[in-house]
Design a protein around this motif. Structure first.
Motif, PDB file in Angstrom:
ATOM      1  N   ILE A 158       0.856  -1.188   0.000  1.00 39.00           N
ATOM      2  CA  ILE A 158       0.000   0.000   0.000  1.00 39.00           C
ATOM      3  C   ILE A 158       0.888   1.232   0.000  1.00 39.00           C
ATOM      4  O   ILE A 158       1.723   1.410   0.902  1.00 39.00           O
ATOM      5  CB  ILE A 158      -0.917   0.027   1.233  1.00 39.00           C
ATOM      6  N   ALA A 170      -5.388   4.924   1.528  1.00 38.99           N
ATOM      7  CA  ALA A 170      -4.406   3.926   1.945  1.00 38.99           C
ATOM      8  C   ALA A 170      -4.682   3.432   3.366  1.00 38.99           C
ATOM      9  O   ALA A 170      -4.623   2.226   3.646  1.00 38.99           O
ATOM     10  CB  ALA A 170      -2.996   4.512   1.848  1.00 38.99           C
ATOM     11  N   GLU A 171      -4.986   4.361   4.263  1.00 37.20           N
ATOM     12  CA  GLU A 171      -5.195   3.981   5.655  1.00 37.20           C
ATOM     13  C   GLU A 171      -6.462   3.155   5.828  1.00 37.20           C
ATOM     14  O   GLU A 171      -6.503   2.209   6.617  1.00 37.20           O
ATOM     15  CB  GLU A 171      -5.255   5.231   6.528  1.00 37.20           C
ATOM     16  N   ARG A 174      -5.553  -0.287   4.673  1.00 38.81           N
ATOM     17  CA  ARG A 174      -4.659  -0.949   5.628  1.00 38.81           C
ATOM     18  C   ARG A 174      -5.427  -1.423   6.859  1.00 38.81           C
ATOM     19  O   ARG A 174      -5.234  -2.539   7.347  1.00 38.81           O
ATOM     20  CB  ARG A 174      -3.545   0.015   6.048  1.00 38.81           C
ATOM     21  N   VAL A 187       4.587  -0.686   3.061  1.00 37.46           N
ATOM     22  CA  VAL A 187       3.754   0.502   3.164  1.00 37.46           C
ATOM     23  C   VAL A 187       4.666   1.719   3.076  1.00 37.46           C
ATOM     24  O   VAL A 187       5.682   1.789   3.778  1.00 37.46           O
ATOM     25  CB  VAL A 187       2.970   0.539   4.498  1.00 37.46           C
TER      26      VAL A 187
END
Length: 356
Positions: A158, A170-171, A174, A187
């Motif tokens: 990511i 992205a978060e 994740r 990451v």
């Protein structure tokens, strides 16, 4: 004499029907001036075509995409005694309009405002807003849900470009992966708008990643794909709705994934698309959603009249057949299903993943 009586009855029925149709008035709020006018014209054209096809009247008002314009449009709708309003593309306009429309008990079906709080605050505001389009968080939630499932057995990474948009995407992915007991092998944050991403690709290859979600612009993702191919990294990239932007100098590699809502003209009823063509109206942008919003408004008004329930209740929890498919609103007024889907680039177009 009997014939005259029958004829009189028919004329009376037609008169009553015409009167009932005249009482159905749908307001259309859209920016018809200023920098967003081209989008507002799409709303106006789609709603107008739907009104013509469904035998109802519409009243278009320029909300100017501003708070002052939205409030003024709302007052004009109240004075005209519209039954429901469709349209609104800008948060400022609809938020200024809603207190006025709420006091008049006029619901709104917005086709373009994604601001989450618009519906999330319903219990506090009492605003009857129904969103015929995505929420602001639908994209990142769809990325997380779909890629967590698709890449469950893959080594994935990511990365994001450091913007609020990229980091939130992205978060969210994740965190969803973590909830599913999955962990990315890499990451990182990348520097956007570079001529190449060789360094990033090298790090991804070293980490063993074969799938990469990149929260960023389409141009950056295309460059990553090109550089990964040159280094024989064997990486498939995925991105969000930004990949639907006009193509840049670097094409996307075949197999690139995009999570985005559908192109409405591709899923719409062909007969409706032909009707647009017959009127020289392009079924693009907000035109088809505006058409569908008018269809929903008409069906909900009919349902409220036949059942005796308030229009807000008639709009909630019911399936509406529209030009762009079935529409259903949840208790907050959002679409009951996230409209974002996964698409795969076939070398020319992004096509639905399930059709590959």
């Amino acid at each position: 004499m009997r014939l005259l009586t029958t004829t009189s009855a028919v004329l009376l029925w037609l008169s009553l029907a015409a009167s009932a149709d005249a009482e159905t008035l749908v307001g259309v709020a859209a920016p018809l001036s200023g920098p967003s006018a081209i989008l507002g014209k799409e709303v106006e054209a789609g709603a107008g075509l739907a009104a013509e096809a469904n035998g109802i009247a519409v009243k278009s008002v320029d909300d100017a995409c501003t708070a002052d314009g939205g409030a003024a449009a709302a007052r004009e709708f109240v004075d005209a005694k519209v039954n429901v309003v469709v349209g609104f593309l800008c948060t400022e306009a609809i938020e200024a309009a809603m207190p006025v429309l709420k006091d008049a008990n006029i619901p709104v079906i917005t086709v373009g405002v994604r601001t989450e709080s618009l519906t999330d605050r319903r219990a506090k505001t009492g605003w009857l807003v129904y969103r015929l389009g995505p929420r602001g968080d639908d994209e990142r939630n769809a990325v997380a849900a779909n890629l967590t499932q698709l890449w469950r057995d893959d080594l994935f990474a990511i990365v994001d470009d450091g913007t609020i948009y990229g980091r939130e995407m992205a978060e969210t992915f994740r965190a969803a992966a973590e909830q599913a007991a999955l962990k990315p092998v890499f990451v990182d944050t990348f520097r956007p708008q570079l001529d190449n991403q060789i360094g990033l690709i090298g790090r991804l290859k070293k980490a063993g990643a074969t799938k990469v979600f990149a929260g960023g612009d389409g141009d950056d993702i295309a460059i990553m794909g090109r550089d990964a191919a040159q280094l024989n990294a064997g990486i498939t990239f995925a991105g969000g709705e930004n990949l639907r932007a006009p193509p840049g100098d670097v094409p996307y590699p075949v197999g690139t994934l995009m999570i985005a809502p559908p192109e409405w003209s591709e899923i719409a009823d062909p007969r409706i698309v032909q009707a647009f063509g017959a009127k020289n109206i392009a079924p693009d942008g907000y035109a088809l959603p505006a058409y569908a919003a008018v269809e929903v408004a008409k069906a909900a008004l009919a349902g409220a009249e036949s059942s005796g329930q308030p229009l807000g209740e008639a709009l909630t929890g019911h399936d509406f057949t529209t030009a762009i498919g079935a529409i259903r609103f949840d208790d907050k007024g959002d679409l009951s299903q996230n409209p974002f889907r996964v698409y795969r680039f076939d070398g020319t177009h992004f096509v639905p993943l399930e059709s590959n």
